[in-house]
Motif scaffolding. Structure first.
Motif, PDB file in Angstrom:
ATOM      1  N   MET A 137      -0.702 -18.439   0.851  1.00 47.37           N
ATOM      2  CA  MET A 137       0.883 -18.247   0.847  1.00 47.37           C
ATOM      3  C   MET A 137       1.358 -18.313   1.984  1.00 47.37           C
ATOM      4  N   THR A 138       2.315 -19.067   2.045  1.00 39.57           N
ATOM      5  CA  THR A 138       3.109 -19.060   3.169  1.00 39.57           C
ATOM      6  C   THR A 138       3.944 -17.796   3.647  1.00 39.57           C
ATOM      7  N   VAL A 139       3.963 -17.532   4.976  1.00 41.50           N
ATOM      8  CA  VAL A 139       4.455 -16.434   5.447  1.00 41.50           C
ATOM      9  C   VAL A 139       6.163 -16.557   5.358  1.00 41.50           C
ATOM     10  N   PRO A 140       7.028 -15.583   4.779  1.00 39.99           N
ATOM     11  CA  PRO A 140       8.437 -15.761   4.882  1.00 39.99           C
ATOM     12  C   PRO A 140       8.718 -16.253   6.330  1.00 39.99           C
ATOM     13  N   ALA A 141       9.937 -16.953   6.253  1.00 39.58           N
ATOM     14  CA  ALA A 141      10.413 -17.267   7.700  1.00 39.58           C
ATOM     15  C   ALA A 141      11.880 -16.351   8.015  1.00 39.58           C
ATOM     16  N   HIS A 142      12.216 -15.822   6.912  1.00 35.96           N
ATOM     17  CA  HIS A 142      13.688 -14.875   6.991  1.00 35.96           C
ATOM     18  C   HIS A 142      13.357 -13.512   6.382  1.00 35.96           C
ATOM     19  N   HIS A 143      13.657 -12.403   7.060  1.00 38.27           N
ATOM     20  CA  HIS A 143      13.236 -11.150   6.891  1.00 38.27           C
ATOM     21  C   HIS A 143      14.413 -10.375   6.805  1.00 38.27           C
ATOM     22  N   PRO A 144      14.173  -9.133   6.200  1.00 34.48           N
ATOM     23  CA  PRO A 144      15.186  -7.869   6.325  1.00 34.48           C
ATOM     24  C   PRO A 144      15.611  -7.494   7.530  1.00 34.48           C
ATOM     25  N   ALA A 145      16.862  -6.859   8.102  1.00 30.48           N
ATOM     26  CA  ALA A 145      17.187  -6.843   9.173  1.00 30.48           C
ATOM     27  C   ALA A 145      16.215  -5.591   9.814  1.00 30.48           C
ATOM     28  N   PRO A 146      15.746  -5.514  10.983  1.00 27.16           N
ATOM     29  CA  PRO A 146      14.951  -4.302  11.257  1.00 27.16           C
ATOM     30  C   PRO A 146      15.270  -2.890  11.099  1.00 27.16           C
ATOM     31  N   GLU A 147      16.641  -2.769  11.108  1.00 33.90           N
ATOM     32  CA  GLU A 147      17.216  -1.358  10.663  1.00 33.90           C
ATOM     33  C   GLU A 147      17.078  -1.180   9.112  1.00 33.90           C
ATOM     34  N   LEU A 148      17.109  -2.218   8.587  1.00 29.26           N
ATOM     35  CA  LEU A 148      16.654  -1.958   7.228  1.00 29.26           C
ATOM     36  C   LEU A 148      15.086  -1.351   6.899  1.00 29.26           C
ATOM     37  N   LEU A 149      14.406  -2.148   7.529  1.00 31.86           N
ATOM     38  CA  LEU A 149      12.845  -1.709   7.521  1.00 31.86           C
ATOM     39  C   LEU A 149      12.679  -0.210   7.874  1.00 31.86           C
ATOM     40  N   LEU A 150      13.349  -0.025   9.077  1.00 29.58           N
ATOM     41  CA  LEU A 150      13.254   1.394   9.427  1.00 29.58           C
ATOM     42  C   LEU A 150      13.819   2.258   8.499  1.00 29.58           C
ATOM     43  N   ASP A 151      15.128   2.113   7.792  1.00 25.77           N
ATOM     44  CA  ASP A 151      15.509   2.956   6.885  1.00 25.77           C
ATOM     45  C   ASP A 151      14.667   2.994   5.548  1.00 25.77           C
ATOM     46  N   TYR A 152      14.029   1.971   5.329  1.00 21.58           N
ATOM     47  CA  TYR A 152      12.930   1.974   4.330  1.00 21.58           C
ATOM     48  C   TYR A 152      11.868   2.797   4.409  1.00 21.58           C
ATOM     49  N   ALA A 153      11.507   2.824   5.643  1.00 15.51           N
ATOM     50  CA  ALA A 153      10.291   3.552   5.964  1.00 15.51           C
ATOM     51  C   ALA A 153      10.552   4.803   5.880  1.00 15.51           C
ATOM     52  N   ALA A 154      11.762   5.468   6.392  1.00 17.08           N
ATOM     53  CA  ALA A 154      12.282   6.552   6.701  1.00 17.08           C
ATOM     54  C   ALA A 154      12.627   7.323   5.065  1.00 17.08           C
ATOM     55  N   GLY A 155      12.797   6.369   3.992  1.00 15.66           N
ATOM     56  CA  GLY A 155      13.065   6.748   2.937  1.00 15.66           C
ATOM     57  C   GLY A 155      14.510   6.909   2.728  1.00 15.66           C
ATOM     58  N   SER A 156      15.331   6.548   3.505  1.00 19.59           N
ATOM     59  CA  SER A 156      16.856   6.670   3.735  1.00 19.59           C
ATOM     60  C   SER A 156      17.758   5.507   3.158  1.00 19.59           C
ATOM     61  N   LEU A 157      17.002   4.425   2.627  1.00 24.97           N
ATOM     62  CA  LEU A 157      17.677   3.146   2.246  1.00 24.97           C
ATOM     63  C   LEU A 157      18.032   3.460   0.673  1.00 24.97           C
ATOM     64  N   ARG A 158      19.341   2.947   0.468  1.00 23.06           N
ATOM     65  CA  ARG A 158      19.797   2.969  -0.953  1.00 23.06           C
ATOM     66  C   ARG A 158      18.927   2.286  -1.961  1.00 23.06           C
ATOM     67  N   GLU A 159      19.118   2.586  -3.161  1.00 20.83           N
ATOM     68  CA  GLU A 159      18.110   2.204  -4.017  1.00 20.83           C
ATOM     69  C   GLU A 159      18.126   0.665  -4.160  1.00 20.83           C
ATOM     70  N   VAL A 160      19.385   0.016  -4.388  1.00 23.19           N
ATOM     71  CA  VAL A 160      19.072  -1.552  -4.435  1.00 23.19           C
ATOM     72  C   VAL A 160      18.778  -2.129  -3.164  1.00 23.19           C
ATOM     73  N   GLN A 161      18.905  -1.722  -2.248  1.00 23.66           N
ATOM     74  CA  GLN A 161      18.496  -2.536  -0.802  1.00 23.66           C
ATOM     75  C   GLN A 161      16.799  -2.117  -0.892  1.00 23.66           C
ATOM     76  N   SER A 162      16.543  -0.684  -1.255  1.00 23.54           N
ATOM     77  CA  SER A 162      15.073  -0.590  -1.483  1.00 23.54           C
ATOM     78  C   SER A 162      14.291  -1.400  -2.215  1.00 23.54           C
ATOM     79  N   LEU A 163      14.987  -1.967  -3.349  1.00 27.77           N
ATOM     80  CA  LEU A 163      14.085  -2.632  -4.199  1.00 27.77           C
ATOM     81  C   LEU A 163      13.932  -4.083  -3.783  1.00 27.77           C
ATOM     82  N   LEU A 164      15.034  -4.450  -2.996  1.00 28.96           N
ATOM     83  CA  LEU A 164      14.894  -5.801  -2.249  1.00 28.96           C
ATOM     84  C   LEU A 164      13.821  -5.817  -1.107  1.00 28.96           C
ATOM     85  N   VAL A 165      13.746  -4.817  -0.213  1.00 25.22           N
ATOM     86  CA  VAL A 165      12.761  -4.683   0.662  1.00 25.22           C
ATOM     87  C   VAL A 165      11.561  -4.508   0.250  1.00 25.22           C
ATOM     88  N   ALA A 166      11.218  -3.728  -0.933  1.00 24.58           N
ATOM     89  CA  ALA A 166       9.875  -3.609  -1.359  1.00 24.58           C
ATOM     90  C   ALA A 166       9.361  -4.843  -1.960  1.00 24.58           C
TER      91      ALA A 166
END
Length: 217
Positions: free
Chosen positions: A1-30
């Motif tokens: 599988m080709t690794v994606p070239a475009h990613h969520p912003a680093p701050e979104l990954l941080l919020d996701y890891a911390a459990g503070s990202l809103r539900e709909v954004q968390s769904l996309l990041v997951a």
């Protein structure tokens, strides 16, 4: 599988890891993490750092009845309803989204925006933010529009291009407030995306007045 070239912003990954990202954004990041080993590694590192920080915190006193109260409340919580089972075989959706929707694209209801461009009747929302699916036929164009807040698209099938680049399976396209753009699906097949937006977009161009008022062609 080709690794994606475009990613969520680093701050979104941080919020996701911390459990503070809103539900709909968390769904996309997951869902993106299901495609992207690089972002999975980053999230794992962030979660490990958070665990170390928590371990270093001094313990907080709690009441003797806390555990019993918690178990009582858990017992009173209604069990979630079971989603509709997805058909056997490989799903076009990554695991987190497949569990959230519970059905494949062919089993969903779709609303036509313009010929070749559809939005799913399935949607989730949290406050002003919402998520749904965007389906574009081969070579179809999403009418020109601008954003009243941020928007993200995760490609799950096919691909599309716009003024900012080309996006393929696993890629995340991110747009900030007032960014104008229009997406064009690749010519070699249908494009399916998860669309997450903080507030509704505003269509521009000749069809904008009608589309903004809910008219569908």
């Amino acid at each position: 599988m080709t690794v994606p070239a475009h990613h969520p912003a680093p701050e979104l990954l941080l919020d996701y890891a911390a459990g503070s990202l809103r539900e709909v954004q968390s769904l996309l990041v997951a869902a993106h993490l299901a495609y992207c080993p690089d972002c999975r590694a980053q999230v794992a590192e962030l979660e490990a750092c958070g665990g170390v920080l928590l371990a270093d915190l001094p313990p907080e006193p709690v009441s003797d009845t806390l555990f019993g109260t918690l178990m009582t409340r858990l017992g009173e919580t209604a069990a979630p309803s079971s989603p509709v089972a997805a058909p056997a075989g490989r799903s076009v959706f990554p695991g987190p989204l497949r569990r959230a929707i519970g059905a494949e694209p062919e089993a969903l209801e779709w609303v036509r925006v313009v010929p070749g461009v559809h939005l799913s009747a399935w949607a989730v929302s949290a406050g002003t933010a919402s998520a749904c699916l965007l389906r574009m036929a081969s070579g179809a164009r999403v009418p020109a529009h601008r954003h009243t807040d941020s928007e993200m698209l995760l490609v799950m099938k096919g691909g599309f291009s716009d003024e900012f680049g080309a996006y393929r399976v696993g890629d995340v396209a991110s747009y900030e407030t007032h960014t104008p753009h229009h997406a064009v699906a690749d010519a070699d097949g249908e494009c399916l995306c998860l669309l997450v937006q903080d507030r509704p977009l505003v269509f521009t161009g000749p069809l904008g007045w009608l589309l903004n008022r809910g008219f569908r062609f």
